[in-house]
Design an enzyme around this catalytic site. Sequence first.
Site, short mmCIF file in Angstrom:
data_model
loop_
_atom_site.label_atom_id
_atom_site.label_comp_id
_atom_site.label_asym_id
_atom_site.label_seq_id
_atom_site.Cartn_x
_atom_site.Cartn_y
_atom_site.Cartn_z
N VAL A 1 39.51 33.80 34.24
CA VAL A 1 39.03 35.32 34.14
C VAL A 1 37.56 36.05 34.75
CG1 VAL A 1 38.85 37.45 32.61
CG2 VAL A 1 40.58 35.46 32.19
N CYS A 2 36.78 35.03 34.58
CA CYS A 2 35.46 35.02 34.88
C CYS A 2 35.37 35.07 36.51
CB CYS A 2 34.31 33.91 34.49
SG CYS A 2 34.26 33.93 32.56
N THR A 3 36.28 34.27 37.07
CA THR A 3 36.08 34.03 38.57
C THR A 3 36.51 35.58 39.02
OG1 THR A 3 36.48 31.82 38.44
CG2 THR A 3 36.89 32.68 40.65
N LEU B 1 33.80 38.38 38.32
CA LEU B 1 32.54 38.36 39.31
C LEU B 1 32.96 38.63 40.92
CD1 LEU B 1 29.99 35.64 38.10
CD2 LEU B 1 30.48 37.88 37.33
#
Length: 211
Positions: A44-46, A49
Site C-alpha cells: 500500500v505504501c508503495t 508514494l
Amino acid sequence: MTIRLGDVAPDFTADTTEGPISFHEWLGDGWGILFSHPKDFTPVCTTELGGFAARKAEFDQRNTKLIAVSVDDVESHNRWKADIGETSGTPLNFPIIGDEKHTVADLYGMIHPNANDTLTVRSVFIIGPDKKVKLTLTYPASVGRNVDEIVRVLDSLQLSAQFPVSTPLNWKDGDEVIIAGSVSDEEATAKFPKGFRKVKDYLRFTPQPNK
Ligand code: BEZ
C-alpha cells in the site's frame, strides 16, 4: 504527543533521502504536508508514494511541499525508491525522512500502540505558512490515502485562509462556498461582488471568490 489543530507543528532535524533538514526551515514560507507510512517495501505504501509523486505538480501549484516519513532509515528508503519509480512510472520527487529512532513519529503521535506498537499509522498533517497545523487525518495501515481528497482539503484550507468562507459537504474546487457567519449581509454584498443566495440566515452560498 497529540497534535491538535492550531498547534505549531513541532520542529525537528532529520536525515532524509534528499539530505539533512531542519523542518521549519525546509518548509519555508509555503504550505507543507507531512505524511507517515508504516513501512518500506510494503504494497500500500508503495502505491501511495508513487501516487503522490505522480501528482506532485498539483502540490507545487498550491505552493505546498510534500515530505514522507517512516520508521525505516534513509538507506532503506533509498533502496525502496527504485521500486516506487518502477511501479508508478514516476521517480520519487520529494524527500522521505529516516526515522529509525521514532523521533518524528513520537513528536507527531504517529505510533498508535493499540494498532501497532512499532510502526506508524498513515498520518497526514497539513501545515500552513504560519507553521500551524491546519488539518490532521489518520488512516490505518490497511487503507491507502486518496490524493484527490488531500488536494481537495488543501484547496478548501487555502481558500478559507484567503476569504471569510467555508466549504460545504462534498465541495470541490469551483463549487459554491459558504459565507462565514461573522460576515453581515451588507459586508457580504461588498466582499462577494458575484452576489450570494440566502437559504437561511446562517446558510449563505456564494460563487467561489477566486474563480
Ligand atoms: C502496506 O503498505 O501494504 C502495509 C504496511 C504495513 C502494514 C500493512 C500494510
